[in-house]
Design an enzyme around this catalytic site. Structure first.
Site, PDB file in Angstrom:
ATOM      1  N   LYS A 197      -4.478 -10.747  -6.106  1.00  0.00           N
ATOM      2  CA  LYS A 197      -5.694 -10.706  -5.419  1.00  0.00           C
ATOM      3  C   LYS A 197      -6.628 -10.059  -5.559  1.00  0.00           C
ATOM      4  O   LYS A 197      -6.270  -8.386  -6.114  1.00  0.00           O
ATOM      5  CB  LYS A 197      -5.645 -10.941  -3.723  1.00  0.00           C
ATOM      6  CG  LYS A 197      -5.458  -9.544  -3.260  1.00  0.00           C
ATOM      7  CD  LYS A 197      -5.564  -9.738  -1.858  1.00  0.00           C
ATOM      8  CE  LYS A 197      -5.632  -8.311  -1.150  1.00  0.00           C
ATOM      9  NZ  LYS A 197      -6.423  -7.978  -0.187  1.00  0.00           N
ATOM     10  N   LYS A 248      -9.957  -4.082  -3.316  1.00  0.00           N
ATOM     11  CA  LYS A 248     -10.712  -2.779  -3.616  1.00  0.00           C
ATOM     12  C   LYS A 248      -9.957  -1.619  -3.850  1.00  0.00           C
ATOM     13  O   LYS A 248     -10.560  -0.416  -4.440  1.00  0.00           O
ATOM     14  CB  LYS A 248     -11.746  -2.506  -2.583  1.00  0.00           C
ATOM     15  CG  LYS A 248     -11.080  -2.189  -1.135  1.00  0.00           C
ATOM     16  CD  LYS A 248     -12.015  -1.903  -0.082  1.00  0.00           C
ATOM     17  CE  LYS A 248     -11.508  -2.285   1.111  1.00  0.00           C
ATOM     18  NZ  LYS A 248     -11.467  -3.467   1.689  1.00  0.00           N
ATOM     19  N   LYS A 267       0.765  -1.248   0.019  1.00  0.00           N
ATOM     20  CA  LYS A 267       0.063  -0.090   0.057  1.00  0.00           C
ATOM     21  C   LYS A 267       0.733   1.226   0.130  1.00  0.00           C
ATOM     22  O   LYS A 267       0.415   2.294  -0.445  1.00  0.00           O
ATOM     23  CB  LYS A 267      -0.742   0.017   1.150  1.00  0.00           C
ATOM     24  CG  LYS A 267      -2.027  -1.048   0.968  1.00  0.00           C
ATOM     25  CD  LYS A 267      -3.076  -1.031   2.167  1.00  0.00           C
ATOM     26  CE  LYS A 267      -4.141  -2.150   1.748  1.00  0.00           C
ATOM     27  NZ  LYS A 267      -5.253  -2.388   2.697  1.00  0.00           N
TER      28      LYS A 267
HETATM   29  N1  AQP Z   1      -9.187 -11.412  -2.900  1.00  0.00           N
HETATM   30  C1  AQP Z   1      -9.760 -11.881  -1.592  1.00  0.00           C
HETATM   31  N2  AQP Z   1      -9.982 -13.165  -1.591  1.00  0.00           N
HETATM   32  C2  AQP Z   1     -10.410 -13.698  -0.519  1.00  0.00           C
HETATM   33  N3  AQP Z   1     -10.359 -12.999   0.578  1.00  0.00           N
HETATM   34  C3  AQP Z   1      -9.963 -11.893   0.703  1.00  0.00           C
HETATM   35  N4  AQP Z   1     -10.030 -10.635   1.696  1.00  0.00           N
HETATM   36  C4  AQP Z   1      -9.824  -9.484   1.022  1.00  0.00           C
HETATM   37  N5  AQP Z   1      -9.650  -9.832  -0.126  1.00  0.00           N
HETATM   38  C5  AQP Z   1      -9.612 -11.276  -0.686  1.00  0.00           C
HETATM   39  C6  AQP Z   1     -10.432 -10.891   3.016  1.00  0.00           C
HETATM   40  O1  AQP Z   1     -11.594 -10.177   3.379  1.00  0.00           O
HETATM   41  C7  AQP Z   1     -11.677  -9.823   4.825  1.00  0.00           C
HETATM   42  C8  AQP Z   1     -11.879  -8.405   4.857  1.00  0.00           C
HETATM   43  O2  AQP Z   1     -10.761  -7.582   4.144  1.00  0.00           O
HETATM   44  P1  AQP Z   1     -10.599  -5.910   4.526  1.00  0.00           P
HETATM   45  O3  AQP Z   1     -11.548  -5.234   3.626  1.00  0.00           O
HETATM   46  O4  AQP Z   1     -11.122  -5.717   5.927  1.00  0.00           O
HETATM   47  O5  AQP Z   1      -9.377  -5.826   4.213  1.00  0.00           O
HETATM   48  P2  AQP Z   1      -8.414  -6.157   3.021  1.00  0.00           P
HETATM   49  O6  AQP Z   1      -7.744  -7.544   3.219  1.00  0.00           O
HETATM   50  O7  AQP Z   1      -7.591  -5.091   2.906  1.00  0.00           O
HETATM   51  O8  AQP Z   1      -9.595  -6.338   1.743  1.00  0.00           O
HETATM   52  P3  AQP Z   1      -9.206  -5.463   0.297  1.00  0.00           P
HETATM   53  O9  AQP Z   1     -10.448  -5.472  -0.459  1.00  0.00           O
HETATM   54  O10 AQP Z   1      -8.131  -6.210  -0.584  1.00  0.00           O
HETATM   55  O11 AQP Z   1      -8.726  -4.338   0.576  1.00  0.00           O
HETATM   56  P4  AQP Z   1      -7.690  -3.471   0.044  1.00  0.00           P
HETATM   57  O12 AQP Z   1      -7.613  -3.229  -1.296  1.00  0.00           O
HETATM   58  O13 AQP Z   1      -7.614  -2.149   0.907  1.00  0.00           O
HETATM   59  O14 AQP Z   1      -6.362  -4.326   0.542  1.00  0.00           O
HETATM   60  C9  AQP Z   1     -10.189 -10.258   5.272  1.00  0.00           C
HETATM   61  O15 AQP Z   1     -10.436 -11.316   6.131  1.00  0.00           O
HETATM   62  C10 AQP Z   1      -9.546 -10.590   3.983  1.00  0.00           C
HETATM   63  O16 AQP Z   1      -8.570 -11.571   4.238  1.00  0.00           O
END
Ligand code: AQP
Length: 328
Positions: A197, A200, A114
């Site tokens: 992966k 968002k 990030k």
């Molecule tokens: N691509 C993914 N496949 C499976 N699980 C996923 N998680 C996130 N991306 C995937 C799981 O979703 C839960 C909550 O995630 P979060 O939004 O609190 O944090 P994150 O992991 O940072 O999600 P994002 O969407 O990938 O956001 P960014 O882009 O900000 O990094 C967690 O259990 C996570 O493992």
């Protein structure tokens, strides 16, 4: 015998995607019967990014609707907002000072990703410290198991390390949690780039399907998803990452095994497969959104209030013990 306890959470950002749903939320649902279950909406995590402009209060309500639509049952599980329990922040500070080290956080790959290419003036200290807040969330409630997607594994390892260090220095205080990563769906890949992966923060909205995308948009994103040119519907993550990702999504949304889906589309190329998956995705989104919209803001506020009321004594008790140990 007492049930073991699970804890997990998601950041309240408007555009939760099907990766979050398949990797986290949908995994939690069956666990509610087996474990004492605590599900948090982690709004303090959401403010680590400096560019969030939406009202977090609304996002918390929307996220709670997602939890309920996914099948989290407030009669079985506690659902609450992180910022309602101040002990999360208190424990974070204590862990920051007593157990966490700069080198721990500098090694976190999510932070590195990030922060990559950004000027440090534009990165909050909170983003750097996020994994300690996450450790505090988990350790505050004597959590046994943390069901998460694959990307959170390193953060759970850190929570374990911080707990062990604290226990070593001050005597048994924290339970050592373990991660629960589902075999299928723990890493849903980006639709436009299946080597990374689904996320968002990806540059293009074609990377993900948001749970609030219209069914038509969801279907279009499946039709556009990257695949290889071989036209054989077969799971091969290394050689065919695009079609393998779509197969995983198909299998999880229909509860059919990958083998059965492969058989169903043997000799039929990608056209039929993608068209059917587009329809399956559209139906899923339409059904999910109907369920989510059935909850009123008043229902949600009452569920969250009651969740925070139930959880507060646990947090207070733990922080009292921790402060006593470190001499505060
Ligand atoms: N691509 C993914 N496949 C499976 N699980 C996923 N998680 C996130 N991306 C995937 C799981 O979703 C839960 C909550 O995630 P979060 O939004 O609190 O944090 P994150 O992991 O940072 O999600 P994002 O969407 O990938 O956001 P960014 O882009 O900000 O990094 C967690 O259990 C996570 O493992």
């Amino acid at each position: 015998m007492n049930k073991k306890r699970i804890f997990s959470g998601v950041q309240p950002t408007g555009n939760l995607h099907i990766g979050n749903y398949l990797g986290a939320l949908s995994q939690w649902v069956p666990l509610q019967d087996e474990y004492e279950s605590i599900f948090c909406i982690v709004d303090y995590h959401a403010i680590t990014s400096l560019n969030k402009k939406n009202s977090l209060k609304n996002s918390v309500i929307e996220m709670a609707k997602n939890y309920l639509a996914a099948g989290i049952n407030p009669k079985k599980s506690i659902i609450f907002t992180q910022s309602a329990i101040k002990e999360h922040v208190e424990l974070t500070w204590i862990l920051n000072c007593v157990s966490a080290r700069m080198s721990d956080l500098e090694n976190m790959t999510q932070y590195k990703d990030k922060a990559d290419g950004k000027n440090k003036e534009n990165i909050s200290v909170g983003l750097f410290d996020y994994p300690v807040l996450m450790a505090a969330d988990i350790l505050l409630y004597d959590t046994d198991v943390v069901p998460v997607g694959h990307d959170q594994l390193q953060h759970i390892e850190l929570a374990r390390d911080l707990a062990k260090r604290f226990n070593y220095q001050y005597g048994e205080t924290f339970k050592i949690p373990t991660a629960l990563i589902r075999k299928q769906g723990a890493r849903i890949m980006g639709l436009d780039d299946p080597t990374k992966k689904m996320s968002k923060s990806a540059a293009s909205a074609n990377n993900w399907i948001a749970l609030n995308d219209s069914p038509e948009i969801g279907a279009k994103k499946i039709m556009k998803a990257a695949t290889d040119s071989e036209a054989i519907v077969k799971l091969d993550v290394d050689k065919k990452p695009g079609i393998s990702n779509l197969l995983t999504i198909y299998s999880l949304l229909t509860a059919k095994t990958v083998k059965d889906v492969e058989k169903q589309y043997a000799g039929r190329g990608y056209g039929d497969f993608k068209k059917d998956l587009a329809q399956i995705t559209a139906d899923f989104l339409s059904d999910f959104q109907k369920k989510a919209n059935a909850f009123s803001e008043t229902d949600i506020k009452e569920i969250m209030r009651s969740g925070a009321e139930k959880i507060k004594p646990l947090a207070e008790e733990k922080i009292k013990r921790v402060k006593l140990k470190i001499g505060l």
